[in-house]
Design a protein around this motif. Structure first.
Motif, PDB file in Angstrom:
ATOM      1  N   TYR A   1       0.872  -1.230   0.087  1.00 58.58           N
ATOM      2  CA  TYR A   1      -0.051  -0.020  -0.076  1.00 58.58           C
ATOM      3  C   TYR A   1       0.930   1.317  -0.062  1.00 58.58           C
ATOM      4  N   TYR A   2       2.061   1.147   0.417  1.00 59.17           N
ATOM      5  CA  TYR A   2       2.900   2.273   0.438  1.00 59.17           C
ATOM      6  C   TYR A   2       3.217   2.584  -0.894  1.00 59.17           C
ATOM      7  N   THR A   3       3.555   1.573  -2.041  1.00 64.59           N
ATOM      8  CA  THR A   3       3.974   1.570  -3.459  1.00 64.59           C
ATOM      9  C   THR A   3       2.527   2.048  -4.052  1.00 64.59           C
ATOM     10  N   LYS A   4       1.465   1.565  -3.851  1.00 61.17           N
ATOM     11  CA  LYS A   4       0.003   1.891  -4.449  1.00 61.17           C
ATOM     12  C   LYS A   4       0.074   3.432  -4.402  1.00 61.17           C
ATOM     13  N   TYR A   5      -0.001   3.693  -3.063  1.00 58.90           N
ATOM     14  CA  TYR A   5      -0.568   5.279  -2.894  1.00 58.90           C
ATOM     15  C   TYR A   5       0.733   6.314  -3.093  1.00 58.90           C
ATOM     16  N   ALA A   6       1.929   5.692  -3.142  1.00 61.13           N
ATOM     17  CA  ALA A   6       3.204   6.655  -3.545  1.00 61.13           C
ATOM     18  C   ALA A   6       2.899   6.985  -4.999  1.00 61.13           C
ATOM     19  N   ASP A   7       2.578   5.701  -5.751  1.00 55.95           N
ATOM     20  CA  ASP A   7       2.488   5.841  -7.113  1.00 55.95           C
ATOM     21  C   ASP A   7       1.451   6.822  -7.560  1.00 55.95           C
ATOM     22  N   GLN A   8       0.252   6.929  -6.738  1.00 53.21           N
ATOM     23  CA  GLN A   8      -0.718   7.445  -7.145  1.00 53.21           C
ATOM     24  C   GLN A   8      -0.361   8.943  -6.927  1.00 53.21           C
ATOM     25  N   ASN A   9       0.268   9.227  -5.897  1.00 49.54           N
ATOM     26  CA  ASN A   9       0.632  10.568  -5.418  1.00 49.54           C
ATOM     27  C   ASN A   9       2.136  11.374  -5.552  1.00 49.54           C
ATOM     28  N   ASP A  10       2.634  10.504  -6.564  1.00 50.51           N
ATOM     29  CA  ASP A  10       4.000  10.913  -7.025  1.00 50.51           C
ATOM     30  C   ASP A  10       5.028  11.079  -5.743  1.00 50.51           C
ATOM     31  N   VAL A  11       4.981  10.260  -5.006  1.00 47.27           N
ATOM     32  CA  VAL A  11       5.724  10.480  -3.866  1.00 47.27           C
ATOM     33  C   VAL A  11       6.961   9.216  -3.956  1.00 47.27           C
ATOM     34  N   ILE A  12       8.231   9.978  -3.514  1.00 42.84           N
ATOM     35  CA  ILE A  12       9.455   9.003  -3.695  1.00 42.84           C
ATOM     36  C   ILE A  12       9.423   8.085  -2.285  1.00 42.84           C
ATOM     37  N   LEU A  13       9.597   6.888  -2.413  1.00 46.10           N
ATOM     38  CA  LEU A  13       9.825   6.132  -1.333  1.00 46.10           C
ATOM     39  C   LEU A  13      11.179   5.609  -1.183  1.00 46.10           C
ATOM     40  N   VAL A  14      11.747   5.543   0.025  1.00 49.65           N
ATOM     41  CA  VAL A  14      13.222   5.238   0.383  1.00 49.65           C
ATOM     42  C   VAL A  14      13.151   3.992   1.438  1.00 49.65           C
ATOM     43  N   PHE A  15      13.853   2.905   1.155  1.00 46.59           N
ATOM     44  CA  PHE A  15      13.662   1.909   2.080  1.00 46.59           C
ATOM     45  C   PHE A  15      15.201   1.734   2.502  1.00 46.59           C
ATOM     46  N   PRO A  16      15.740   2.109   3.864  1.00 41.36           N
ATOM     47  CA  PRO A  16      16.995   1.836   4.412  1.00 41.36           C
ATOM     48  C   PRO A  16      16.926   0.675   5.181  1.00 41.36           C
ATOM     49  N   ARG A  17      18.144  -0.060   5.328  1.00 41.05           N
ATOM     50  CA  ARG A  17      18.412  -1.360   5.965  1.00 41.05           C
ATOM     51  C   ARG A  17      19.175  -1.201   6.979  1.00 41.05           C
ATOM     52  N   ALA A  18      18.528  -1.665   8.086  1.00 38.14           N
ATOM     53  CA  ALA A  18      19.291  -1.725   9.456  1.00 38.14           C
ATOM     54  C   ALA A  18      19.569  -2.895   9.848  1.00 38.14           C
ATOM     55  N   SER A  19      20.132  -3.136  11.172  1.00 39.89           N
ATOM     56  CA  SER A  19      20.604  -4.234  11.806  1.00 39.89           C
ATOM     57  C   SER A  19      20.595  -3.871  13.346  1.00 39.89           C
ATOM     58  N   LYS A  20      20.774  -5.104  14.071  1.00 35.27           N
ATOM     59  CA  LYS A  20      20.912  -4.919  15.491  1.00 35.27           C
ATOM     60  C   LYS A  20      21.766  -3.746  15.853  1.00 35.27           C
ATOM     61  N   GLN A  21      22.952  -3.666  15.682  1.00 31.40           N
ATOM     62  CA  GLN A  21      23.735  -2.731  16.023  1.00 31.40           C
ATOM     63  C   GLN A  21      23.482  -1.290  15.309  1.00 31.40           C
ATOM     64  N   TYR A  22      23.311  -1.385  14.145  1.00 32.48           N
ATOM     65  CA  TYR A  22      23.081   0.103  13.359  1.00 32.48           C
ATOM     66  C   TYR A  22      21.781   0.003  13.002  1.00 32.48           C
ATOM     67  N   ASN A  23      20.978   0.908  13.926  1.00 25.81           N
ATOM     68  CA  ASN A  23      19.464   1.006  13.631  1.00 25.81           C
ATOM     69  C   ASN A  23      19.082   2.451  13.994  1.00 25.81           C
ATOM     70  N   TRP A  24      17.564   2.510  13.984  1.00 24.90           N
ATOM     71  CA  TRP A  24      17.095   3.707  14.540  1.00 24.90           C
ATOM     72  C   TRP A  24      16.309   3.713  15.607  1.00 24.90           C
ATOM     73  N   MET A  25      16.687   2.681  16.517  1.00 23.97           N
ATOM     74  CA  MET A  25      15.770   2.527  17.724  1.00 23.97           C
ATOM     75  C   MET A  25      16.780   1.994  18.979  1.00 23.97           C
ATOM     76  N   LEU A  26      17.491   1.180  18.691  1.00 29.88           N
ATOM     77  CA  LEU A  26      18.380   0.512  19.852  1.00 29.88           C
ATOM     78  C   LEU A  26      19.715   1.358  20.254  1.00 29.88           C
ATOM     79  N   SER A  27      20.192   1.813  19.192  1.00 29.78           N
ATOM     80  CA  SER A  27      21.585   2.269  19.425  1.00 29.78           C
ATOM     81  C   SER A  27      21.863   3.640  18.559  1.00 29.78           C
TER      82      SER A  27
END
Length: 558
Positions: free
Chosen positions: A241-267
């Motif tokens: 649904y991100y893809t569906k509505y991003a395509d409908q609204n001309d929104v760019i999507l970005v998907f980063p990849r994290a891990s246990k050590q390098y992430n946006w929450m634990l460290s």
């Protein structure tokens, strides 16, 4: 790799019935394989894999072929093992598959296939895989180079700071892109590399500014960094649904990849990833600086909330599915939400964060008049995005995304933090804590108790568990700053702060007149401010922001 693939499949979800049936059958085969202790067990597992291959030939995947080759080897059938390995080597990498060469090259394959290493066919296979790997990365690098290609444009040779300011505001070195989808490697440090996957609108036009939405994945503890990604890992499954509505609204999507050590929450080791990725993307894609957003699920929703609390400046708004609204690396200073907004989509059968806690958090947000909304979906577990009933939530996100814009020069700012790395918010920057202050922190901690939590018992049934925990932790002393301006007059109130800077924009103040700054009730500054060309250029290179452009700053020491 098996465990990582399993996590990836869970994150993506399944769609076609054949895919579901294939996954069920190979899942059963894997279970038998794990329990097998002799030839009978290995034979039973291989028979199940071969039945899956026969019934669903279009769904044969790398993991199935990999397991079948290992089982054939355990049964001392080297010919069959090489048969499956040869098929495996032909996989280019799509859907939920890793490229075939990744199963054959490296330390792990050398251990798994040690009984084949002396066979000439192994060397032949290894040489082919080495060639495939080289070609794969060459093609990836070619695409990445094209992604980063821009028109030559230099800001260094512009004569006057006023002219430089105008040039930055209208800066456009962008080129059309050959593709919509790019896997881009990203250096977290000199020795650590991950990647992000970016999906562009159908007819990307470099003359047009686009909204951008980051999606932060969950299960960071169980993921590994990887320096490439495939389209279907991100654009299908739970993210459809991100893809569906991003395509409908001309929104760019970005998907980063994290891990246990390098992430946006634990460290905090990987917390700089998202702002730094954004800066790289802005160098080559025409982004609307006032329309950059973050969303996520589970650990990713918590990550979105953490950027709101700690580093909100580049972003306009934040969203989360099944969010745990807490900063895990320090204090959770919920009043920081008043600089932006957050929309949470929760469920009543979520083991990750209980509905009663969400109710209390919503009350807390209402009490401070925060721009916060929660939408509760009853009858659904933590993995809500898997279900078709989640689609209305995405409609809410993209409506909000269309209607919302960042105000780059807000009249009022309130910011609390306990780590100097996060002492920046809009036009207040480089705030430093007064670590030597002996003042007792008299600021009221906004918090609440959580006494009920949902957990799964040994029968996978959800039950209520009594707990006694605070919603937030405050492990360190914090500092707080409140700032506002009207025309050319700034009023700043601080607590446990030793210094900070006020960034100046001609969009916010009249540079022909004096600027007055009052700090804690006393006049601190009363002068005209001129353009500083070096600062202007350095700041733009540091942020790549064409809306929040600072031409000078006032340094304040308490």
């Amino acid at each position: 790799m098996k465990y990582y693939i399993t996590v990836l499949l869970v994150l993506l979800g399944f769609f076609s019935k054949a895919q579901e049936n294939y996954a069920a059958l190979t899942g059963k085969a894997f279970g038998v394989m794990e329990e097998a202790k002799d030839e009978t067990g290995y034979r039973k597992a291989l028979d199940l894999y071969e039945e899956a291959f026969r019934l669903y030939p279009k769904n044969i995947d790398g993991e199935g072929l990999h397991d079948a080759s290992l089982l054939a080897l355990k049964l001392k059938n080297k010919d069959k093992a090489f048969q499956y390995l040869t098929s495996l080597s032909l996989i280019k990498g799509d859907g939920v598959n890793f490229p075939g060469w990744s199963y054959i090259i490296g330390k792990n394959p050398e251990k798994e296939y040690k009984d084949l290493l002396s066979d000439p066919r192994w060397n032949t296979l290894k040489q082919k895989s080495a060639g495939d790997k080289k070609q794969f990365y060459n093609e990836l690098q070619t695409k990445e180079n094209e992604f980063y290609s821009t028109n030559k444009s230099s800001l260094n040779n512009i004569g006057s700071p006023e002219a430089l300011y105008k040039e930055i505001r209208n800066f456009n070195p962008y080129r059309p892109k050959k593709d919509r989808d790019y896997s881009v490697s990203f250096k977290i440090s000199d020795s650590v590399t991950t990647s992000f996957f970016i999906h562009l609108p159908q007819n990307y036009n470099p003359e047009k500014k686009y909204s951008l939405l980051f999606f932060l994945h969950g299960a960071v503890r169980n993921n590994e960094l990887i320096d490439y990604q495939m389209a279907e890992w991100n654009l299908g499954g739970w993210n459809r649904y991100y893809t569906k509505y991003a395509d409908q609204n001309d929104v760019i999507l970005v998907f980063p990849r994290a891990s246990k050590q390098y992430n946006w929450m634990l460290s905090d080791d990987g917390f700089s990833m998202i702002p730094e990725m954004l800066k790289q993307i802005k160098k080559t894609i025409n982004i609307d600086d006032n329309n950059v957003f973050i969303s996520g699920h589970s650990n990713g929703g918590t990550g979105s909330f953490s950027y709101l609390m700690k580093q909100s400046t580049p972003f306009a708004g934040f969203y989360g599915f099944n969010t745990y609204p807490k900063v895990f690396t320090g204090g959770t200073f919920v009043e920081n939400i008043k600089n932006r907004s957050f929309i949470n989509f929760s469920t009543d059968k979520d083991y990750y964060y209980p509905p009663n806690a969400n109710d209390d958090f919503t009350k807390l947000m209402k009490g401070i008049s925060a721009d916060y909304k929660e939408y509760r979906y009853n009858g659904f577990p933590h993995w809500f995005p898997q279900f078709g009933e989640s689609e209305p939530a995405y409609q809410i996100i993209f409506k909000d995304l269309r209607d919302r814009k960042r105000n780059p020069f807000p009249k009022k700012i309130s910011w609390e933090f306990d780590d100097d790395r996060y002492g920046n918010v809009d036009w207040i920057s480089n705030i430093k804590l007064d670590t030597l202050s002996k003042n007792i922190n008299e600021r009221k901690e906004l918090n609440f108790k959580i006494n009920k939590w949902l957990v799964y018992d040994e029968n996978d049934s959800l039950m209520v568990k009594d707990v006694d925990k605070n919603a937030f932790d405050f492990p360190r002393k914090s500092g707080k700053i409140k700032a506002e301006y009207d025309r050319n007059v700034f009023h700043i109130e601080t607590s446990d702060i030793k210094s900070f800077s006020i960034n100046i924009s001609p969009e916010a103040v009249d540079l022909k007149e004096k600027v007055k700054v009052y700090v804690n009730g006393k006049l601190y500054f009363d002068k005209k401010i001129k353009y500083d060309q070096d600062f202007l250029l350095k700041n733009f290179y540091n942020t790549q922001d064409r809306e929040q452009v600072w031409v000078n700053y006032i340094e304040v020491k308490i």
